[in-house]
Structures are given as structure tokens and as C-alpha cells.
Design a protein around this motif. Structure first.
Motif, PDB file in Angstrom:
ATOM      1  N   LEU A   1       2.060  -8.905  14.363  1.00 23.70           N
ATOM      2  CA  LEU A   1       0.428  -9.052  12.987  1.00 23.70           C
ATOM      3  C   LEU A   1       0.924  -8.663  11.961  1.00 23.70           C
ATOM      4  N   VAL A   2      -0.650  -8.360  11.259  1.00 22.38           N
ATOM      5  CA  VAL A   2      -0.704  -8.351   9.972  1.00 22.38           C
ATOM      6  C   VAL A   2      -0.421  -6.992   9.781  1.00 22.38           C
ATOM      7  N   GLU A   3       0.265  -6.221   8.624  1.00 24.03           N
ATOM      8  CA  GLU A   3       0.246  -4.693   8.611  1.00 24.03           C
ATOM      9  C   GLU A   3      -0.202  -4.793   7.309  1.00 24.03           C
ATOM     10  N   THR A   4      -0.841  -5.756   6.404  1.00 29.94           N
ATOM     11  CA  THR A   4      -1.502  -5.679   5.490  1.00 29.94           C
ATOM     12  C   THR A   4      -3.283  -4.417   5.327  1.00 29.94           C
ATOM     13  N   LEU A   5      -3.358  -4.124   4.875  1.00 26.45           N
ATOM     14  CA  LEU A   5      -4.761  -3.391   4.603  1.00 26.45           C
ATOM     15  C   LEU A   5      -5.820  -4.926   3.864  1.00 26.45           C
ATOM     16  N   CYS A   6      -6.880  -4.758   4.070  1.00 23.39           N
ATOM     17  CA  CYS A   6      -7.425  -5.724   3.129  1.00 23.39           C
ATOM     18  C   CYS A   6      -8.165  -5.137   2.457  1.00 23.39           C
TER      19      CYS A   6
END
Length: 1566
Positions: A1470-1475
């Protein structure tokens, strides 16, 4: 002691003179500099001087504007002067009376210096020196009638010159004039001298340039007037070489001192001058005995004494003898005597004297600086103005002594450690955090967390730093309660720093200039840094003080000790000291320090701090600071050999007389470093730095002055591009600054008209630059500068001539410069007065704006990163109001719709055609009504934008969005009402068929009842027998009643589906559908042929993403069908149309993401229509069953039996008939009334209760939902909220209504309230219906009952619908007369009220009530908070923008993308980065919209132009979702069939409390 009293020039004369000018109250030294800096009418407008008291103020004001004309106003104009008789004998006797209206300019200057405090004296001396006036060196009437050496007053004067020995290298000397070792020449006169010494000196000093009156002389205005207090004044001026041998009079600098009056009257002054001077020139006609004595007592006469003799006719021989005697006695060489022959004019003689002075320079061996004359002055009995500042001088000296032999960079590291590398590094880290470059191999969020950890570490290091000895001493001395001592200390600091900097920086500067020629960028950067490091000034100490305060906030132990510092700095600001706003060295703002200082200032002025912010921007060394100093009389550093960077602010108080006009309390001036330093332009980040600075200060300003020196076109172009860019950004965020272009060094009478072409050229360039900037900011609609802000080629351009009149350093100030600047200032303030006043910022708003601007500036992509709490607050306020207007609009139309429906239902006489006509007329009526409501709502919006208390200027750009939303709302309501009216018409037509059958069989039944009655009348029978007879008759009469024919609902739905997909060429597929209701029983499965591209087939079918989307659409559609089927009505085709429209909306919104094909659309719609077919068929069957004719007739069986028995037994049945009428006709109508009004009442109740805030705006609604999610900690809820947001919101609202309605029996209360209203209306209707038109009671007979009921129906036509069939059945064969029936009816109505009240209080199924009421409150509240329903393309967060028709979607807080099921395609994590992090980084994304090509996140608007994703307002803002991801990481991974995200360690430390705090920060909740 000086012999000043010989002509009565004593204290009495002084006081008399001061009183004449109105200055006595300021003597001694009570007139302060600070009091003169206030912006008021006097400082802005120049009126003619009409009284002597105005003369000093006129002089000071003009002087502060560096206007050399200030010495001219020394007399009042007399009207009779113009027509006097030249030969009038009495004229010359009137000279004395004329003198009463005149003032000798020397007396005026002396008086002002005697009244001025030390700081005003300095300012006056500085400005006089700039005007090339002589300045007081020794002032008469000083301390205890001693004369005073004005060392302090002259301390501020710094001059530049170029001695001839440096002219070849183009080097120059810059020095403080009293510290410089310059030959000192004195000029004195004997009593009998007829030659004007001052005039000759002016000639000597002006050779090569036009004659300039440096010294006041007898041929000037007021020069011939008798001097009252100026005798004994010693003035000094300097002749400074420019390095041009043809222009310069002397090859090196010389000081010229001029003693006013006869030397015999001012012996102390003369002795001082003679001993301090390299040469003394005595002007004389002859020498008297006492003068002879004085001159012969002098020492070193051969080298020091020069006589200037005026040789006249008359007693010339005798006079010359006295001179020769003296020469002989003194043994003076002839070269020391200069005689002016009457045949030689002043100009020729001045040249001769100049040559003598020049020749004498060769003999000058030792030179004494003015500063070093102090001991001599004290020895001779002069007082020294500086003596009272010794303590402060010593304190400043001790701080400076710390430097010693160390280099300044080394000293700064030790004494000012906080502003060293750590502070700069912290600033760089903050920018890195914003820009997200160089992330290396670590993930963005991990990188961000690393940066935060580094920042924390630096803060900890900073907090360990001990305060240096120098800083301790600085803060202690500043903290004194004696403001004068503090001011002296700061001045001494300034002098000492400037001296030190001049000594040290000259070498570096020369090196820097040399390197700039070589164009070696690396060396230039190094030298530039060295210049910065070697600069030292008070600003560095003030900066350190600010940083000490900032650091103390992070360490509780020291916070209290430092808490007084902001108050200290605030006092200094109020006293006119500048404060650093932007640290140019580190390119950072100490936000807490600036905030707390200004908030302290806000408190100190009683929270009255309305600001007008004015900024000057321009190329380096284009005269920006001089312009501000001249306009406002302030003292921004012009050039003191130091290199100042960044931006400084200075507060100027606005006087009471113009406060109201300007609507401000202070003018806040911001002075900045120069843009486009030609030397630094070669450095890579120069443009970026300038751009940031310009954006920041223009963003803060209400007025921006762009200062353009016309010499360099390229530089000017760059500045224009930078400023055009900044103005464009301001337009984007709703700021409307006023902009003026000042063209300096434009001379000539016709300059304005000549420069018309230049101004047009400027506008062309501005347009060109604006287009470039618009392209960079992706604003193609903006083509011209005038699209960005109001700009008038005439009114917004100002030509200002050059500052100097001639070649410096001896050139005087150009009066035209001062006049032009004064005119500009006056016009500027006039414009601001007439300007329509937006809400003026006070300090708290200014600070909020500053923080947002600075944050946005730190991101490179300004527009996308700008996020301001003031804007957010203003926008939120408008959204709240708009929601309220929207509900008022909807409510108005819903109430109208209810009444219209009743009117249609109550029309029982007409036929279908008439009803169709009625519905058509109602549709046109509602169109007009909606149009009126639309106009009203638009007016409310326009009125809102006219308000001054809501910061509407900041949200101007959203106005179009809200207007579009009003139009969209009107369309939506129109469509909804028309659909509803069509439904009512269809219902009316359908019910007519049922009623026709009922009417037919009712007639038959009634006939049979009457027949049975006549059959039984003759015999006596029991009730039981009668009942048996009745049952037999009833079975026969109703045996053949037909059932209603059912419609083929699945066929209707299929027909609607065909219409919906008619343009998709899918007829063939739909032809093969046999049984719609059999479709959709199994779960829907997405297949490979639902998407066209192979990669998508593989990616999105395997990822399950499309399946999840399909499931959510099916779930929402099923809920829609269920909601419809819960109502009591029949199926209508509009239900299917509405359902298919909802599916179309979902498919349209998701097409970009999933790129599904027609096959998918058909399969999904068929599946949902199959579910709908079963639901709606069931609904239809239930309706048919409830409305079956036989069942309807069966309801009245008991009643007919009772009527039959009563008639048989001839009983009075008026009471029963009334009760039956109420039960069968009134009760259903009353319940229907309550049901119809309940929906609106529930919405009103919730919107006015303590829960109203939850629905006040979309963002606040989001905050409440997310807060509840956090508190409940239920993972399933999070999944539902994220994946099926619409469903979750609907359920949440429904549950919320249930909860609210069950609290304190709220629903029961609302029903009871409606019941009271309708019972009152019915009671009133009975009262009115029981009377004839003329007001009499109806006749008491049987026929009147029909009239009574008809009247009632008429009065209640818009409130309730009374069933005609029920009425006819109930009143069958009524035997009663009218009056008893009325009484029974009233009684039954009260019984009904009581009965329903009991029913309401015992009812507990709120869910059923909510499902059955026609106007569903859950739907109305959903419309209010759901908005457009769009979700962020990266993290699926819902849009919170107001209205439905907005150009851009936005949300307060975004989430880690993994929560929206995004995963890394390589490792399935899962991608943990915030847009919000991604869109400001250099990373890339690939989605279906990009056709799986990689695309930079920074350019996300290429694919998602309707989304605005700014950075998080603070680090804490996204803590909420970080906490959720950490907490449920594994469960989210399981849910999405992925691997858990790699979350940064820092996230694991976030607590639930911090998450909630972050949520509050994100949604701006206090």
C-alpha cells in the motif's frame, strides 16, 4: 566664557524669540523626532504659512522631505507690499514693524536645534547636510548658557568622496564626517567687516558648479534681518572631491567652519576654532584696539592665520595702516593676507581665495578630526552634547570590544550563535520539506519524517546554546525603562557597527567588484557570502533576540525568562524602529517572534491596529530607501557600507485628523533588499530568490511602489517579469493591491508627455511579462497586465527627477525630487481615501495572511500551494450562509409543492383533461416562483459580497461558482417539482379508476340497504337477525366487484432502460431480455470484456478495483430502490429514470479512472434494473392490494350495518355520524397533513438545534464524521467511509436524525405541534362553514349538512384532502339536522386531537415514520452536505467545495493513498504517501487517465484540472490519517489484497489525541 551678552543676546532675548515662534514649550530639547513622523494633514498637505508659529513646522517638514527650499519661508507675505510707494519717506521708519513678521533663517535654525531633542537634532543635521547646507558645529545658549559642541548631532552624517590620489583606481572613501581626519579651516570676522564672509565662502565652495548657498548670507531671503540668537553659532560644511580634477576645487576634503557674529562677542568659540583649525581666515575692513589685542595674543600665526581685507574708499588709508601695524607685529608673510580691491568682483576674488586655501593645504601637517576636538572644547569651557550619553556609549563599546582582533564571522559565531549555520540549515530543511526534491531512495513520507527529525535535532541543538555575554548586555540595556537611554544605546551601537563595517567591508567590496568583471560565478558566490558574513548591525542583534525567544518557546525552563522580549520589540516598533520581517541571510521568517511582537503591539494600542501596508520594490541601488525616507521622513538604511538583505517593517502612526479618511491606524512600511542585483544575477537561485521576495512583499501590501531607474532596460524587464508574476499570483488568491510605477531620474519640463511613449512601452512590456507569467502559472485567459489589476497608464505612473542637482558629492539635492515625491505621497493618500474600502486588516489578520503567504512562497508552485486561514474562514462563512439560503429556497418550493399537490388531489369534479391543464398551469406557476427565488438568492449573494465584515475580497473568485450553483439548484428543483407534479397527476388518474368502481358499487350497496330496510320494516326482528340479513345482502352486492388490473412493472423498467441507452446501439442485447426480474439475483462480476485495453484488463481486474466500484454503485442503487419502496405510494416511471441518471453520474465520474466500455455499462444497468424490477413490482402489488375496490368497500361494511340498524330503529345518530366522518375523512387527512409537513419540520429542527453546526458547512460536517470515526474506532466504518462514501454519509445522517428525534421525544413534539396547527385550521373552517355568505348560521335542517361539508372542503383546499367517497359513505342516509351535527363534529375533532396525541406519545417506530413521510429529511440534509460528490483522484477524499457547480474541487485534509487502495505495482505494498506531499515533489504517477504513462505529480492538473491539492496547512494536519493507517495497516492490506504500507517510524509515535488535534488544525477548528 563667551561674551555673548554685549548686545543683549541673553536668555530673555532667547525666550522672547522662542515665544514669537510658538516654540517656548519645547525649550530645551523637548521636541521629539518621533512626534514628527506621524502621518497627518500637516505632513501631507502644504498650506501657505499665515502665522509666525507655522514657520518652524514648515521648515522641518520641508527639510524632512529634503527640500532645499525649506530656508526660504522666513517671512509672512504682506498684502500691502505690492502697492507701496518706493519714495515714501515713512517707509524706512516701518522697517522694525516689518521685522516682527520676519525671521532670520539663522535664528530659526538655532531655535529649532535648541528645542529639538538629541535624535531630532541628528535627523535635522543629516537632512541639512544632504541639502548641502552648513550644519551647526557649536550652538550658542547651550547648557547653562554655555555654547555646545554638537558632536552627537553630527554623528549620523556619512559622506563619500574620491581624493585625487584614488581617482585612477576609481576607489572612494566613505566615512563618518566627524571621525574623518579632514583639514579644518575656520572663517571669522571682525565687527567692522563689510564683506559678506558667507557669500564669499559659497563662491569658493561652488567653483565649477552653479553657485549654491551652502551658508546663509545677507543676499538671501531674511538674510539682512537682525540676528536675535544666532550670533556665536558656528556652522560647518565640507568640500569633498569627486575624483574629477576639472570639476573639483580642492584635491582632498576640507572642513569649512563659519563663526556667526563678531569674534569679540564670541571669544570662546573663536579660541576653540583657532586652536582646532589648520588655518583661520579673519575677514576685516580695519582692526580696532581690542581686536588688535586678541589677534596678537594668538599662537602659530605664521602657519595658521590668514587675513582677508576689504579695501574700500573713504578711510581706506587709515584702515590699511591698522592692518599693516598688525602684520608687522605678527611678522605675517604677505601670502597670508588677501586684499579685495573694489575693482575686483566677488567671483574673481573667491577664485583667488580658493587658490590660497589650496596652496595652504601643502603646509598641513597634522589633522584633527572633529571627534578629537572634544578635549579642546571642554578645556575652553564649551559643553559637549554627547557627554550625557557616556554610559550608553560605554555599554555599546563593551559589546563592540568583544570583537577585538577577531574577524566578524568568528565574532558572530561566538556572540550570535543562533543565527549561524543551524538557523540557515533549519530554513533550508523547511524549504526541502515543501519542495520534496532529492528524496534519494527513501519514500517521500519517510524522507519527510527524516527532515522533521533533523529539524527537531537542530532545534534541540539551538536550545542548548547559552546566551552570549554580548547578547545579555544588549538585552539588559534595551530593557531599561528609560526610553531616552535605550535610544542613545541603540544609536551608539549603530555608529560603532557602521564604523566597524566600513573599515572591514571596503576591502571585500573592492574584491567583489573585481570578481564581478571576471564573471566567475563560484568566486562571486563566495565573496557575496563573505560580505554577508562580515556584515554586522543592530539588526543582527535584534534577529538574535528574536531567535532566543523562538528557541525559548521549545524549552519550558527559559520560556518565562524571555517572555518580555516581544513586548520590548513592540515598544521599539511603536517608537519608530524598523523590525526585520524576513531574514534575508537565511531567507526565513521567525514566525513566532514576528507574530508575538506584533500581537504585543496590537495589545499596546488597545487592539486598534488597522493597517495600510506599503512596499517599495526595485532594482538594487535605485533609490528605494531614499524614496521611502523622503516620503515619510523615516530612516531606512540607505548605505552604510553594510550589506542588508531581506525585508524590514516600520510602523507609522496615522494622526487623528486623517484616521477616518484613510480608515487605518498605522501605515506599515516595508523596505526590501534590491531585486536583480546585477552582480548576483549570475547566481543560479537569484531569480527564484527575487521572485519569492517580490511575491511575499507584494502579497502583504495594500500599495506596492515599483521603483524603476530608467538606465538599464534589461534589469527593468526582469523586475517587471518578477512583479507581473507576483501580481498575477495575488489576483489568483483574491488580493487586490494598488500598484504605482515610479520612474526615477526623469528630468525636463516635458518629461511627462515625452515619456507617454515610454509609458506605453512599459505597458507593452508589462503585457508581455504578464503573458509569460500566465503561461508559467497556467492561466491562459490572462492576456494583459490590466487583466491582473486596475492599472491606469496616466494615474499609476510617476516621473521623479534625479535626487542630485549636479555631480556628487558636492551637488545639492534637487528641489524637483522632493516636490515630486511630496506630490506622489499626497496623491497616493488621496487615492486611498477615495478607494472603496474593503475590510482593513488589523494585526491578527495581517499575521495570518503573512504566515499563509510565506508557506506558499516556500513551495515553488505558488498558486497550488497557497492556502490561507483567512481565505478558508471567509469561504467557510459564505458556504454556511449559502447552505442556509439553499434550504430557504428548497423549503419555500417544498411548501408550495405540498399545497399544489393538495389542490390537484382536491379537484373532484373535473375530468382528466382539466387536471392535465391544472398541472400545466402549476408547472408554469412554479417556474415563475423558482425564478423569483433564484433572483432573491442571487441578490443575497451580491449583498453578501458588498459586506465589509466578511473579507469578501479574498473570495471574489468564487463568486461565479456560487452563481452557477444557484442556477444549477434552480434547474434541479424545477426538474424535481415537475416530476412530482407528473406523479400526482398519474396518481389522480389512477385513483379515479378506483373511485369510479367504488362509486358504482357504493350506489348498488346503498340501494340494497334501503331495499332491505323496507323489507324488514313491517316485522319486528332482533339485532342478530337484522345482522344476518345484512350479511347476506352484502355478500350478494359485492360478489362481483372487479379487482384492479396490475401493470407489468418489469416491462415498464425495461422500456425506460431502452430509452436511456438508445444512443449506445445495444438494441440487440435488450431484445433478448425475457424476464428482467430474474436478472441481478446473483452477485455482479466484472469481466475482461468490461475494459478494452489489455493492461487495464490485467491490472484492474486482478487488483479488484473495478469490482469494488461496481459493488458500490449497486449498493447505492439498491438503497435508492429500497427508500422508494418504503413509501406508501405506487411505482412511477420517474423512479427508474432517476435511478438510471444516478448510475450515469457514477459512470461519468469514474470513466477517467476505469475507462470502462459499453458492455460494462449495459451489464451493470441490467443487473441494477433487475433488482429494481423486483423491488418496484413488490411495491406496486402492495399499492394495488391496499387500493383494491373490494377491500376499500369492505372498510365501510360496519358503518353501513350501523346505518341500517339505526334507520330500522329510528335512533338519533348525529353523534355517531360525526364521529364516523372524523374517523374516516378527517383523521386520514390530518395524518397526511402531519406527514407532509413533518419532513420540513425535522430539517428545521436539526438546523436550529445544538446540532446545527454539524450541517453548517461541508468541511465542518467532514470534521464531525471523522471525529466520530476516530472515537468509535471501528475498522468496518472506516472501510465503508472510504469506499462507499455516499452510502456512509446517508446512513450517518439517517442515524443522526433517529438519535435526535428520539431525544426528549422530539418527533412526538413536532407531530403534536403540526396537529395543533391543523386542528386549529379545521375548527376555524367548521366555524366559517357553518355560516352563510351573509354571516348567518346555516338552517337547522338535513340538507344544510351537505352545504357545511362543501364549505369546509373549500376552506381547507390547500391544507388537507377529504375523500369524497369516504364522505358520501359516512354521511349515507343521515337523519340528523345541521346544528346538532356541528356540535357533535366539534366534539369529535377534540376527541381526535386527544386520540392522536396519545398515539404520537406511544409510537416508538421513528424509522417507519421517516421512511413513509413524502419529504424525507435525510435527503434534504444529504443534499446540504454532500455537494458534488467528487473524490480526490489519488486518495478518494471527498470534495468540500461550496455549491455544486464549482470550477475546482478541494478538501481540507488528504490521506495516505494506500487508504484508497492504491498500491505499488512492483511490490503490491500500500502507498503510504499523501497526495499533498506528492504533488509538490519530483515523483511521478501513472493511472488510467494517463494511459499508464508516467507523469510528474507536479503537473497533476494536466489530467485533473478541476482538482486543487494544496500542501497540508501544518505537519499535524495529516496526523489523523497517518494514525489511522498505522493503526489498521494490516487490516487495510487484507481488505485490499495487498501488503502493508511501509510507514515512517515517526508516524508510529502519533497518539489518538494528536490525531484529533491534527484534525482540528486541518479543519481550522478553534
Amino acid at each position: 566664557m563667551s561674551a555673548m551678552n554685549t548686545e543683549g543676546q541673553g536668555p530673555a532675548v532667547l525666550f522672547k524669540f522662542l515665544s514669537k515662534l510658538g516654540l517656548e514649550k519645547f525649550y530645551p530639547n523637548k521636541l521629539t523626532l518621533h512626534s514628527l513622523l506621524e502621518i497627518n494633514k500637516n505632513s501631507t498637505y502644504e498650506d501657505a504659512v499665515i502665522s509666525l508659529e507655522e514657520i518652524p513646522w514648515y521648515f522641518i517638514r520641508k527639510l524632512f522631505k529634503i527640500n532645499a527650499e525649506c530656508r526660504r519661508c522666513t517671512h509672512l507675505s504682506n498684502n500691502h507690499e505690492e502697492n507701496y510707494d518706493e519714495f515714501d519717506i515713512d517707509l524706512y521708519t516701518a522697517v522694525d514693524s516689518a521685522e516682527d513678521n520676519n525671521v532670520n533663517p539663522l535664528d530659526l535654525i538655532t531655535a529649532l536645534f535648541l528645542c529639538a531633542d538629541s535624535f531630532l537634532q541628528q535627523e535635522m543635521a543629516l537632512k541639512m547636510s544632504m541639502c548641502q547646507f552648513s550644519v551647526p558645529l557649536v550652538l550658542p545658549f547651550g547648557n547653562n548658557s554655555q555654547s555646545t559642541l554638537m558632536l552627537w548631532a553630527l554623528r549620523d552624517i556619512v559622506k563619500e568622496w574620491c581624493p585625487h590620489d584614488l581617482s585612477e583606481t576609481k576607489g572612494f572613501v566613505e566615512d563618518n564626517i566627524i571621525q574623518a581626519n579632514i583639514p579644518f579651516y575656520s572663517f571669522v570676522r571682525l565687527k567692522n567687516c563689510s564683506l559678506s564672509k558667507s557669500q564669499i565662502l559659497n563662491h569658493v565652495l561652488s567653483c565649477g558648479q552653479q553657485n549654491h548657498n551652502i551658508f546663509i548670507h545677507r543676499d538671501m531671503e531674511g538674510g539682512t534681518l537682525k540676528r536675535n540668537i544666532a550670533n556665536g553659532l558656528v556652522e560647518v560644511c565640507w568640500s569633498l572631491p569627486s575624483g574629477r580634477q576639472k570639476l573639483d576645487i580642492f584635491p582632498e576634503p576640507i572642513a569649512f567652519a563659519n563663526l556667526r557674529g563678531d569674534i569679540c562677542e564670541s571669544m570662546t568659540q573663536f579660541s576653540f576654532l583657532y586652536q582646532a583649525s589648520n588655518a583661520t581666515f579673519v575677514f576685516l575692513d580695519k582692526i580696532e584696539e581690542n581686536e588688535h589685542k586678541i589677534l596678537t595674543s594668538l599662537q602659530d600665526v605664521k602657519s595658521k592665520l590668514f587675513l582677508v581685507v576689504n579695501h574700500k574708499g573713504g578711510n581706506a588709508r587709515e584702515d590699511m595702516m591698522s592692518v599693516k601695524t598688525l602684520l608687522k607685529e605678527l611678522d605675517l608673510p604677505n601670502t597670508n593676507v588677501k586684499t579685495k580691491d573694489p575693482r575686483v568682483n566677488v567671483a574673481e576674488f573667491s577664485n583667488k581665495l580658493g587658490a590660497t586655501i589650496k596652496a595652504s593645504l601643502m603646509n598641513v601637517k597634522t589633522v584633527l578630526s572633529i571627534e578629537n576636538m572634544l578635549d579642546k572644547a571642554v578645556e575652553l569651557g564649551l559643553s559637549v552634547d554627547e557627554s550625557k550619553t557616556e554610559t550608553q556609549k560605554k555599554a555599546a563599546g563593551e559589546i563592540m570590544a568583544g570583537i577585538g582582533v577577531r574577524s566578524i564571522p568568528h565574532y558572530k559565531k561566538q556572540q550570535l550563535p543562533l543565527q549561524g549555520d543551524d538557523w540557515k540549515k533549519l530554513s533550508q530543511l523547511e524549504k526541502k520539506e515543501c519542495r520534496m526534491k532529492d528524496t534519494g531512495t527513501s519514500g517521500l513520507e519517510e524522507y519527510k519524517s527524516q527532515l522533521q527529525a533533523e529539524k527537531q535535532k537542530i532545534r534541540e541543538n539551538l536550545s542548548k546554546q547559552k546566551m552570549s555575554k554580548g547578547m545579555k548586555s544588549f538585552i539588559e540595556t534595551l530593557s531599561t525603562s528609560d526610553k531616552e537611554k535605550r535610544d542613545f544605546f541603540l544609536k551608539w551601537m549603530k555608529f560603532k557597527f557602521n564604523t566597524h563595517s566600513r573599515d572591514k567591508l571596503t576591502v571585500l567590496r573592492n574584491k567583489f567588484k573585481e570578481q564581478c568583471k571576471t564573471k566567475d560565478a563560484k568566486l562571486i558566490a563566495e565573496l557575496d557570502q563573505a560580505l554577508v558574513d562580515s556584515s554586522l548591525g543592530i539588526e543582527h542583534y535584534m534577529r538574535e533576540m528574536g531567535l532566543i525567544y523562538e528557541v525559548s518557546l521549545h524549552s519550558p525552563n527559559s520560556a518565562d525568562k524571555m517572555s518580555h522580549l516581544p513586548g520590548l520589540a513592540a515598544e521599539m516598533l511603536l517608537d519608530g524602529y524598523p523590525l526585520e520581517l524576513l531574514d534575508g541571510d537565511a531567507s526565513n521568517i521567525p514566525e513566532r517572534w514576528v507574530t508575538d511582537v506584533l500581537m504585543e503591539l496590537h495589545k499596546k494600542v488597545g487592539e486598534k491596529s488597522r493597517l495600510l501596508v506599503l512596499t517599495v520594490l526595485g532594482v538594487q541601488s535605485s533609490g528605494k530607501s531614499t524614496l521611502l525616507n523622503t516620503m515619510f521622513g523615516v530612516q531606512f538604511a540607505v548605505s552604510s557600507g553594510r550589506c542588508t538583505r531581506g525585508a524590514f517593517m516600520l510602523f507609522l502612526k496615522v494622526g487623528e485628523d486623517i484616521k477616518r479618511d484613510l480608515n487605518v491606524d498605522f501605515i506599515l512600511l516595508i523596505d526590501t533588499e534590491g531585486l536583480k542585483s546585477p552582480d548576483l544575477a549570475q547566481l543560479d537561485d537569484s531569480y527564484e530568490h527575487d521572485n519569492q521576495l517580490a511575491t511575499f512583499v507584494i502579497g502583504l501590501s495594500d500599495v506596492t511602489i515599483i521603483n524603476i531607474a530608467m538606465e538599464n532596460a534589461t534589469e527593468m524587464k526582469d523586475v517587471l517579469q518578477i512583479t507581473a508574476h507576483a501580481f498575477l499570483r495575488m489576483k489568483q488568491i483574491g488580493k487586490k493591491p494598488v500598484c504605482h510605477f515610479v520612474h526615477q531620474n526623469v528630468a525636463g519640463v516635458s518629461a511627462h508627455s515625452k515619456s507617454m511613449t515610454e509609458r506605453q512601452h512599459l505597458l507593452d512590456q508589462l503585457n508581455e511579462m504578464t503573458q509569460i507569467a500566465a503561461e508559467m502559472e497556467r492561466q491562459p485567459a490572462i492576456k494583459a497586465f490590466t487583466d491582473v489589476l486596475d492599472y491606469d497608464i496616466e494615474k499609476n505612473n510617476w516621473n521623479i527627477p534625479g535626487l542630485w542637482h549636479g555631480t556628487p558629492p558636492m551637488a545639492p539635492v534637487n528641489t524637483g525630487y522632493s516636490e515630486a515625491v511630496a506630490e506622489f505621497k499626497k496623491n497616493l493618500l488621496e487615492t486611498l481615501k477615495s478607494k472603496e474600502k474593503d475590510e482593513v486588516s488589523e494585526i491578527p489578520e495581517f499575521l495570518a495572511w503573512m504566515r499563509s503567504l510565506w508557506k506558499a512562497v516556500k513551495y515553488e508552485n505558488f498558486i497550488f500551494s497557497f492556502r490561507n486561514t483567512l481565505v478558508a474562514h471567509a469561504y467557510d462563512n459564505l458556504c454556511k450562509e449559502f447552505s442556509q439560503w439553499e434550504w430557504e429556497f428548497r423549503k419555500e418550493i417544498l411548501c408550495w409543492q405540498t399545497a399544489a399537490e393538495l389542490e390537484i388531489l382536491n379537484d373532484n369534479e373535473s375530468q382528466v383533461e382539466t387536471w392535465s391543464g391544472l398541472v400545466a398551469s402549476k408547472k408554469s406557476e412554479v417556474s415563475e416562483k423558482i425564478e423569483r427565488q433564484q433572483i432573491t438568492m442571487k441578490k443575497k449573494l451580491n449583498d453578501y459580497y458588498k459586506r465589509k465584515d466578511r473579507r469578501v475580497n479574498l473570495i471574489e473568485k468564487y463568486k461565479i461558482d456560487f452563481l452557477s450553483s444557484i442556477n444549477s439548484l434552480a434547474k434541479e428543483i424545477q426538474h424535481s417539482v415537475c416530476t412530482k407534479l407528473d406523479c400526482v397527476l398519474d396518481l389522480k388518474i389512477g385513483s379515479k379508476k378506483v373511485q369510479d368502481i367504488q362509486r358504482k358499487y357504493r350506489s348498488e350497496i346503498e340501494e340494497q340497504v334501503m331495499k332491505l330496510l323496507s323489507d324488514c320494516k313491517d316485522s319486528t326482528r332482533s339485532d342478530e337477525q337484522l345482522t344476518q340479513e345484512f350479511e347476506k345482502m352484502w355478500a350478494q352486492a359485492t360478489g362481483n366487484v372487479p379487482h384492479l388490473k396490475e401493470r407489468d412493472i418489469p416491462a415498464c423498467i425495461l422500456s425506460q432502460l431502452r430509452k436511456n441507452v438508445s444512443n449506445l446501439n445495444v438494441n440487440e442485447i435488450l431484445q433478448n431480455i425475457d424476464e428482467l426480474k430474474e436478472i441481478g439475483k446473483d452477485p455482479f462480476k466484472t469481466r475482461g470484456d468490461h475494459v478494452d485495453s489489455f493492461t487495464k484488463k490485467f491490472q484492474y481486474l486482478w487488483g479488484g478495483d473495478l469490482q469494488r466500484f461496481a459493488d458500490s454503485v449497486i449498493e447505492i442503487s439498491t438503497k435508492f430502490v429500497l427508500d422508494k419502496t418504503k413509501t406508501t405510494g405506487d411505482y412511477h416511471d420517474s423512479f427508474t429514470r432517476e435511478l438510471l441518471e444516478k448510475i450515469d453520474d457514477s459512470l461519468k465520474q469514474s470513466y477517467k479512472r476505469y475507462k470502462t466500455n459499453t458492455q460494462f455499462e449495459i451489464d451493470l444497468k441490467l443487473h441494477i434494473c433487475g433488482i429494481a424490477a423486483r423491488g418496484f413490482l413488490k411495491m406496486h402489488k402492495k399499492f394495488m392490494s391496499d387500493n383494491d375496490s373490494r377491500i376499500q368497500l369492505e372498510k365501510y361494511k360496519t358503518q353501513y350495518l350501523s346505518d341500517f340498524l339505526d334507520l330500522y330503529k329510528q335512533r338519533d345518530h348525529s353523534q355517531r355520524k360525526a364521529a364516523d366522518f372524523v374517523r374516516c375523512c378527517i383523521k386520514p387527512a390530518v395524518k397526511d397533513y402531519i406527514s407532509r409537513s413533518l419532513g420540513i419540520d425535522i430539517v428545521d429542527e436539526i438546523l436550529t438545534s445544538c446540532h446545527s453546526a454539524e450541517y453548517s458547512s461541508r468541511s465542518f460536517f467532514q470534521y464531525n464524521i471523522q471525529k466520530e470515526l476516530l472515537q468509535k474506532e471501528n475498522f468496518e466504518n472506516f472501510i465503508e467511509y472510504i469506499l462507499t462514501y455516499e452510502m456512509y454519509v446517508k446512513d450517518w445522517i439517517f442515524d443522526h436524525i433517529l438519535k435526535k428525534m428520539s431525544e426528549g421525544k422530539t418527533l412526538c413534539k413536532l407531530k403534536t405541534k403540526s396537529l395543533q396547527v391543523i386542528v386549529y385550521k379545521i375548527t376555524e373552517a367548521i366555524e366559517q362553514a357553518s355560516k352563510t355568505k351573509d354571516g348567518n348560521l346555516l338552517q337547522d335542517n338535513n340538507e344544510s349538512i351537505t352545504e357545511l361539508i362543501n364549505n369546509m372542503r373549500k376552506y381547507l383546499i390547500k391544507d388537507i384532502s377529504i375523500s369524497v367517497e369516504a364522505e358520501k359513505t359516512t354521511l349515507f342516509q343521515i337523519q340528523s339536522t345541521c346544528h346538532p351535527f356541528i356540535n357533535s363534529l366539534k366534539s369529535s375533532i377534540q376527541d381526535l386531537k386527544k386520540q392522536l396525541n396519545e398515539e404520537f406519545s406511544n409510537a416508538d417506530d421513528i424509522t417507519e415514520t421517516l421512511n413513509k413521510i413524502p419529504n424525507k429529511p435525510q435527503d434534504e440534509l444529504f443534499k446540504r452536505v454532500f455537494g458534488c460528490g467528487q473524490q480526490c483522484p489519488f486518495c478518494y477524499v471527498p470534495c468540500e467545495a461550496g455549491g455544486k457547480e464549482h470550477k475546482q474541487h478541494h478538501a481540507a485534509v488528504h490521506r495516505p493513498q494506500g487508504l484508497g487502495s492504491f498500491m505499488n505495482s512492483e511490490n503490491r505494498k500500500l502507498v503510504e504517501t499523501l497526495c499533498t506531499t506528492d504533488v509538490h515533489s519530483d515523483t511521478e504517477f501513472s493511472t488510467r487517465e494517463t494511459d499508464d504513462e508516467w507523469h510528474p505529480y507536479k503537473d497533476y492538473t494536466t489530467y485533473y484540472p478541476d482538482w486543487h491539492i494544496p500542501p497540508d496547512t501544518t505537519i499535524e494536519a495529516s496526523d489523523y490519517w497517518k494514525y489511522i493507517l498505522v493503526r489498521y495497516n494490516y487490516r487495510f492490506a487484507q481488505e485490499y489484497e495487498a501488503k502493508p504500507a511501509d510507514v515512517p517510524d515517526a508516524w508510529r509515535k502519533i497518539t489518538k489525541e494528536q490525531a484529533l488535534k491534527g484534525l482540528k488544525v486541518a479543519f481550522n477548528i478553534k
